[in-house]
Design a protein around this motif. Structure first.
Motif, PDB file in Angstrom:
ATOM      1  N   ARG A  66      -5.191  42.953  46.322  1.00  0.00           N
ATOM      2  CA  ARG A  66      -5.071  43.376  44.922  1.00  0.00           C
ATOM      3  C   ARG A  66      -5.318  44.885  44.791  1.00  0.00           C
ATOM      4  O   ARG A  66      -4.610  45.580  44.056  1.00  0.00           O
ATOM      5  CB  ARG A  66      -6.057  42.599  44.057  1.00  0.00           C
ATOM      6  N   ARG A  67      -6.309  45.395  45.499  1.00  0.00           N
ATOM      7  CA  ARG A  67      -6.585  46.834  45.447  1.00  0.00           C
ATOM      8  C   ARG A  67      -5.399  47.636  46.007  1.00  0.00           C
ATOM      9  O   ARG A  67      -5.035  48.680  45.463  1.00  0.00           O
ATOM     10  CB  ARG A  67      -7.861  47.151  46.219  1.00  0.00           C
ATOM     11  N   ALA A  68      -4.806  47.122  47.088  1.00  0.00           N
ATOM     12  CA  ALA A  68      -3.646  47.799  47.664  1.00  0.00           C
ATOM     13  C   ALA A  68      -2.466  47.786  46.685  1.00  0.00           C
ATOM     14  O   ALA A  68      -1.758  48.793  46.519  1.00  0.00           O
ATOM     15  CB  ALA A  68      -3.251  47.126  48.976  1.00  0.00           C
ATOM     16  N   TYR A  69      -2.265  46.657  46.040  1.00  0.00           N
ATOM     17  CA  TYR A  69      -1.192  46.525  45.045  1.00  0.00           C
ATOM     18  C   TYR A  69      -1.390  47.525  43.912  1.00  0.00           C
ATOM     19  O   TYR A  69      -0.452  48.233  43.512  1.00  0.00           O
ATOM     20  CB  TYR A  69      -1.163  45.095  44.516  1.00  0.00           C
ATOM     21  N   LEU A  70      -2.596  47.610  43.397  1.00  0.00           N
ATOM     22  CA  LEU A  70      -2.873  48.516  42.287  1.00  0.00           C
ATOM     23  C   LEU A  70      -2.693  49.978  42.702  1.00  0.00           C
ATOM     24  O   LEU A  70      -2.224  50.815  41.905  1.00  0.00           O
ATOM     25  CB  LEU A  70      -4.289  48.279  41.752  1.00  0.00           C
ATOM     26  N   ALA A  71      -3.040  50.288  43.943  1.00  0.00           N
ATOM     27  CA  ALA A  71      -2.839  51.657  44.445  1.00  0.00           C
ATOM     28  C   ALA A  71      -1.355  52.007  44.467  1.00  0.00           C
ATOM     29  O   ALA A  71      -0.961  53.135  44.130  1.00  0.00           O
ATOM     30  CB  ALA A  71      -3.445  51.797  45.839  1.00  0.00           C
ATOM     31  N   GLY A  72      -0.538  51.029  44.854  1.00  0.00           N
ATOM     32  CA  GLY A  72       0.903  51.260  44.856  1.00  0.00           C
ATOM     33  C   GLY A  72       1.466  51.404  43.455  1.00  0.00           C
ATOM     34  O   GLY A  72       2.274  52.304  43.171  1.00  0.00           O
ATOM     35  N   MET A  73       1.030  50.528  42.540  1.00  0.00           N
ATOM     36  CA  MET A  73       1.521  50.582  41.165  1.00  0.00           C
ATOM     37  C   MET A  73       1.138  51.896  40.489  1.00  0.00           C
ATOM     38  O   MET A  73       1.890  52.438  39.675  1.00  0.00           O
ATOM     39  CB  MET A  73       0.969  49.409  40.364  1.00  0.00           C
ATOM     40  N   LEU A  74      -0.014  52.423  40.832  1.00  0.00           N
ATOM     41  CA  LEU A  74      -0.468  53.677  40.236  1.00  0.00           C
ATOM     42  C   LEU A  74       0.480  54.823  40.583  1.00  0.00           C
ATOM     43  O   LEU A  74       0.623  55.776  39.812  1.00  0.00           O
ATOM     44  CB  LEU A  74      -1.887  53.993  40.722  1.00  0.00           C
ATOM     45  N   ARG A  75       1.126  54.730  41.736  1.00  0.00           N
ATOM     46  CA  ARG A  75       2.068  55.776  42.155  1.00  0.00           C
ATOM     47  C   ARG A  75       3.406  55.652  41.439  1.00  0.00           C
ATOM     48  O   ARG A  75       4.052  56.662  41.142  1.00  0.00           O
ATOM     49  CB  ARG A  75       2.313  55.672  43.668  1.00  0.00           C
ATOM     50  N   VAL A  76       3.856  54.417  41.162  1.00  0.00           N
ATOM     51  CA  VAL A  76       5.204  54.213  40.635  1.00  0.00           C
ATOM     52  C   VAL A  76       5.198  54.057  39.123  1.00  0.00           C
ATOM     53  O   VAL A  76       6.008  54.668  38.418  1.00  0.00           O
ATOM     54  CB  VAL A  76       5.869  52.967  41.275  1.00  0.00           C
ATOM     55  N   LEU A  77       4.325  53.196  38.638  1.00  0.00           N
ATOM     56  CA  LEU A  77       4.275  52.878  37.206  1.00  0.00           C
ATOM     57  C   LEU A  77       2.833  53.040  36.703  1.00  0.00           C
ATOM     58  O   LEU A  77       2.157  52.058  36.397  1.00  0.00           O
ATOM     59  CB  LEU A  77       4.773  51.453  36.966  1.00  0.00           C
ATOM     60  N   PRO A  78       2.349  54.270  36.615  1.00  0.00           N
ATOM     61  CA  PRO A  78       0.927  54.480  36.280  1.00  0.00           C
ATOM     62  C   PRO A  78       0.536  53.982  34.893  1.00  0.00           C
ATOM     63  O   PRO A  78      -0.642  53.702  34.653  1.00  0.00           O
ATOM     64  CB  PRO A  78       0.765  56.000  36.391  1.00  0.00           C
ATOM     65  N   ASN A  79       1.480  53.863  33.979  1.00  0.00           N
ATOM     66  CA  ASN A  79       1.154  53.456  32.609  1.00  0.00           C
ATOM     67  C   ASN A  79       1.420  51.981  32.329  1.00  0.00           C
ATOM     68  O   ASN A  79       1.287  51.534  31.198  1.00  0.00           O
ATOM     69  CB  ASN A  79       1.949  54.315  31.612  1.00  0.00           C
ATOM     70  N   GLU A  80       1.843  51.247  33.370  1.00  0.00           N
ATOM     71  CA  GLU A  80       2.102  49.816  33.210  1.00  0.00           C
ATOM     72  C   GLU A  80       0.913  49.015  33.741  1.00  0.00           C
ATOM     73  O   GLU A  80       0.219  49.454  34.664  1.00  0.00           O
ATOM     74  CB  GLU A  80       3.377  49.422  33.950  1.00  0.00           C
ATOM     75  N   HIS A  81       0.728  47.839  33.192  1.00  0.00           N
ATOM     76  CA  HIS A  81      -0.382  46.983  33.614  1.00  0.00           C
ATOM     77  C   HIS A  81       0.179  45.600  33.958  1.00  0.00           C
ATOM     78  O   HIS A  81       0.102  44.657  33.167  1.00  0.00           O
ATOM     79  CB  HIS A  81      -1.441  46.885  32.519  1.00  0.00           C
ATOM     80  N   LEU A  82       0.790  45.519  35.147  1.00  0.00           N
ATOM     81  CA  LEU A  82       1.358  44.255  35.615  1.00  0.00           C
ATOM     82  C   LEU A  82       0.378  43.643  36.609  1.00  0.00           C
ATOM     83  O   LEU A  82       0.027  44.263  37.622  1.00  0.00           O
ATOM     84  CB  LEU A  82       2.717  44.495  36.284  1.00  0.00           C
ATOM     85  N   ALA A  83      -0.056  42.438  36.337  1.00  0.00           N
ATOM     86  CA  ALA A  83      -1.074  41.785  37.171  1.00  0.00           C
ATOM     87  C   ALA A  83      -0.539  41.504  38.568  1.00  0.00           C
ATOM     88  O   ALA A  83       0.660  41.272  38.772  1.00  0.00           O
ATOM     89  CB  ALA A  83      -1.522  40.486  36.511  1.00  0.00           C
ATOM     90  N   TYR A  84      -1.447  41.544  39.525  1.00  0.00           N
ATOM     91  CA  TYR A  84      -1.113  41.198  40.914  1.00  0.00           C
ATOM     92  C   TYR A  84      -0.797  39.709  40.983  1.00  0.00           C
ATOM     93  O   TYR A  84      -1.654  38.871  40.692  1.00  0.00           O
ATOM     94  CB  TYR A  84      -2.271  41.549  41.830  1.00  0.00           C
ATOM     95  N   ALA A  85       0.456  39.376  41.345  1.00  0.00           N
ATOM     96  CA  ALA A  85       0.878  37.969  41.375  1.00  0.00           C
ATOM     97  C   ALA A  85       1.815  37.760  42.554  1.00  0.00           C
ATOM     98  O   ALA A  85       3.045  37.782  42.412  1.00  0.00           O
ATOM     99  CB  ALA A  85       1.569  37.591  40.068  1.00  0.00           C
TER     100      ALA A  85
END
Length: 628
Positions: A542-561
């Motif tokens: 989950r932490r790795a996923y959030l690190a990736g999302m922060l780079r691409v879509l920093p303003n989106e909040h899509l849950a790790y699924a």
């Protein structure tokens, strides 16, 4: 500019090209209308001739574009290119193949098909195609005979810059577009060559006059065509020179090739003037004797001085005098300078970890450097000779590539062999199993993608029905069991993408206009699969996923699924993600890197996974993620 900025610039250039094309068409229509008005003094005739002119130009462009849907190969054949055999014994051709293979491995792209323009004594080369998957590189016999290995390497690195930065796609479309604005002149020339279509009456005389008028008007198209090519080409040629130097980390080779163009009587001029006119903007050197506004390349002395600022024009005169008596022979210079082989480096241990950052990886996409070239030599040397031989054999190339996808687990491997046998026959299945057991199972992870790159030119020589069956087999092998690793899945997908593009390059090879927000579900799915595959526990993933999302879509909040079917869920994401605009792809590459390297370090196996994903997304990544 990096790779992504180059791609964005290419899209802007394409828009500028459309504007110039429209201007050229308007000029031709006005010229035709002027002639029609002088001849008829009828406004009705003006409308007819305007429509006829537009139809002629449009149909001419569409016809030429359609004729180039096959990618780079039709261009090479049109220029009189002869394919270089895989098992050639010609020392010049062997040296060419070695240089191209090393640069392809260092660039992270399939090895292009090679052609030689046997009847051209000038020093020249070009790359043609829509994407690396259908690219060809053609060199003249003069380049092979006169250039030493360093110089040949500089020329090939220059052409690879065009392959990597999207110049090829623009160049090949330019051929098709400009053909249309030359159509009026071509029609006039053909009529005059056929004697005004026969006859000696007044109507035949009128036809000759009309043909002469069309020929004169055709020079308007030629003027605009040369101006457009010059405007598009010059800056890109300078950038390609700079990229070649960055890659090979030495200016001697490229500068030496340019000096030989200036010092030898043949120069870079091509004998086939008609075809050289059409492809002049694609060539390494000025293929026609054009200068000033119409020159498609910067002045030769300027190109040399950009590499060697102290070089002076009188030195070219001295070289001309020297080589007038005895022209240089490339292979002899190799022996004298000790260039018969290239010194390489050692491959990292398969368990070694690399220290990388997302921006660093994104900056390295399609930007190979000298470290990559040295490592490419080590990679090429590290591939067992038995595997290299299989990669060059038409009957063995499919079993070889399928062997890379076979699992080590015996039960799963048996299911995969069943899928191969059902589609390609039991002999192919047994052959793939033997290759995997004897040669592939213990292969260093950094050698798998380069081996596939070496095999690709032979693979795409197979008939289309066999390639269709191969793609179906790859899909079945990859999906034989849900336990397929992410790397195996992505390698299978990469093979499918490359084969598909080689079969129909004009259809599949393009960059799209999409932004990250339009494909956020697909981005989240890719990052979730990558994070899950690289971590044993859910919290770390989950932490790795959030690190990736922060780079691409920093303003989106899509849950790790993470999806229930794991890597197989990625089948639906590749198309939308590949249609991202270039700068959005840069953010995606950084996001995938951040997910894989959440702790700041990645293993060699993870680095190869990253390279494979980048390959599927048409962002070729060199093998050296850590720079020395």
């Amino acid at each position: 500019m990096n790779f992504f900025e180059h791609q964005a610039a290419a899209r802007r250039t394409s828009a500028w090209l459309v504007a110039l094309f429209a201007l050229a068409v308007a000029g031709i229509v006005l010229a035709v209308d002027l002639v029609a008005w002088i001849a008829t003094r009828s406004t009705g005739a003006l409308a007819f001739f305007s429509l006829a002119t537009l139809a002629t130009i449009g149909l001419g462009s569409l016809y030429r574009i359609a004729s180039l849907r096959g990618g780079g190969e039709p261009v090479a054949l049109q220029m009189g290119g002869v394919p270089v055999p895989e098992n050639t014994t010609d020392l010049n051709l062997r040296r060419l193949r070695n240089v191209v293979e090393e640069i392809a491995i260092a660039s992270g792209v399939p090895v292009p098909r090679l052609y030689v323009l046997e009847h051209e004594a000038g020093i020249n080369a070009f790359a043609a195609g829509y994407s690396p998957s259908d690219a060809v590189v053609a060199v003249t016999r003069g380049a092979l005979d006169r250039l030493n290995r360093d110089e040949l390497q500089g020329v090939i690195a220059h052409e690879f810059s065009h392959i990597l930065n999207g110049d090829m796609r623009l160049n090949i479309r330019l051929i098709g577009v400009l053909f249309g604005i030359l159509m009026i002149g071509l029609i006039g020339r053909k009529i005059l060559q056929n004697g005004g279509l026969g006859g000696r009456n007044k109507s035949a005389g009128a036809v000759v006059v009309a043909a002469l008028a069309a020929l004169v008007i055709g020079y308007i198209g030629l003027f605009f065509g040369r101006m457009i090519k010059a405007g598009v080409s010059r800056t890109r040629e300078s950038l390609a020179d700079a990229s070649a130097v960055q890659f090979t980390r030495q200016t001697v080779g490229l500068a030496g090739a340019l000096k030989k163009i200036g010092g030898l009587a043949e120069g870079a001029t091509l004998n086939d003037g008609g075809n050289a006119e059409e492809v002049s903007h694609m060539l390494f050197g000025e293929g026609l004797k054009l200068s000033g506004l119409f020159a498609t390349h910067p002045p030769l002395l300027m190109r040399i001085q950009a590499l060697e600022p102290q070089f002076r024009g009188e030195e070219l005169e001295q070289l001309r005098a020297k080589w007038f008596a005895a022209a240089p022979v490339g292979l002899d210079e190799d022996a004298m300078l000790g260039l018969d082989a290239v010194g390489g480096s050692r491959l990292p241990n398969a368990t070694q970890e690399l220290n990388v950052t997302p921006p660093m990886v994104a900056a390295q996409v399609a930007a190979p450097a000298a470290d990559d070239y040295r490592r490419a030599d080590a990679i090429a040397s590290g591939i067992p000779e038995a595997l290299r031989d299989l990669a060059a054999q038409r009957d063995a190339v499919m079993p070889l590539l399928l062997a890379l996808l076979l699992a080590d687990d015996e039960a799963l491997a048996e299911r995969q062999r069943f899928e191969i046998a059902a589609r390609l026959g039991s002999d192919a299945a047994d052959h793939a199993a033997r290759i995997h057991q004897q040669l592939v199972a213990d292969l260093h992870p950094m050698l798998r993608l380069p081996l596939a790159a070496l095999a690709f030119p032979v693979l795409r020589l197979r008939p289309r029905p066999q390639l269709d069956a191969f793609m179906d087999t790859v899909h079945a092998v990859v999906n034989a069991d849900g336990e397929v690793s992410l790397f195996e899945y992505c390698l299978g997908r990469l093979l499918t993408v490359q084969v598909r593009e080689s079969l129909d390059p004009g259809r599949y090879s393009h960059f799209g206009p999409r932004k990250p927000n339009a494909v956020k579900r697909e981005i989240a799915l890719l990052l979730a699969v990558v994070a899950q595959a690289g971590h044993d526990d859910a919290d770390s993933a989950r932490r790795a996923y959030l690190a990736g999302m922060l780079r691409v879509l920093p303003n989106e909040h899509l849950a790790y699924a993470p999806p229930a079917n794991g890597v197989l869920a990625l089948d639906e994401v590749w198309g939308p993600l590949d249609r991202l605009d270039p700068l959005a792809k840069q953010a995606l590459v950084e996001g995938v890197t951040a997910a894989i390297s959440n702790d700041g370090r990645i293993s060699v196996a993870e680095a190869e996974l990253l390279r494979t994903i980048c390959g599927v997304l048409h962002c070729p990544l060199p093998p050296m993620l850590e720079r020395s």
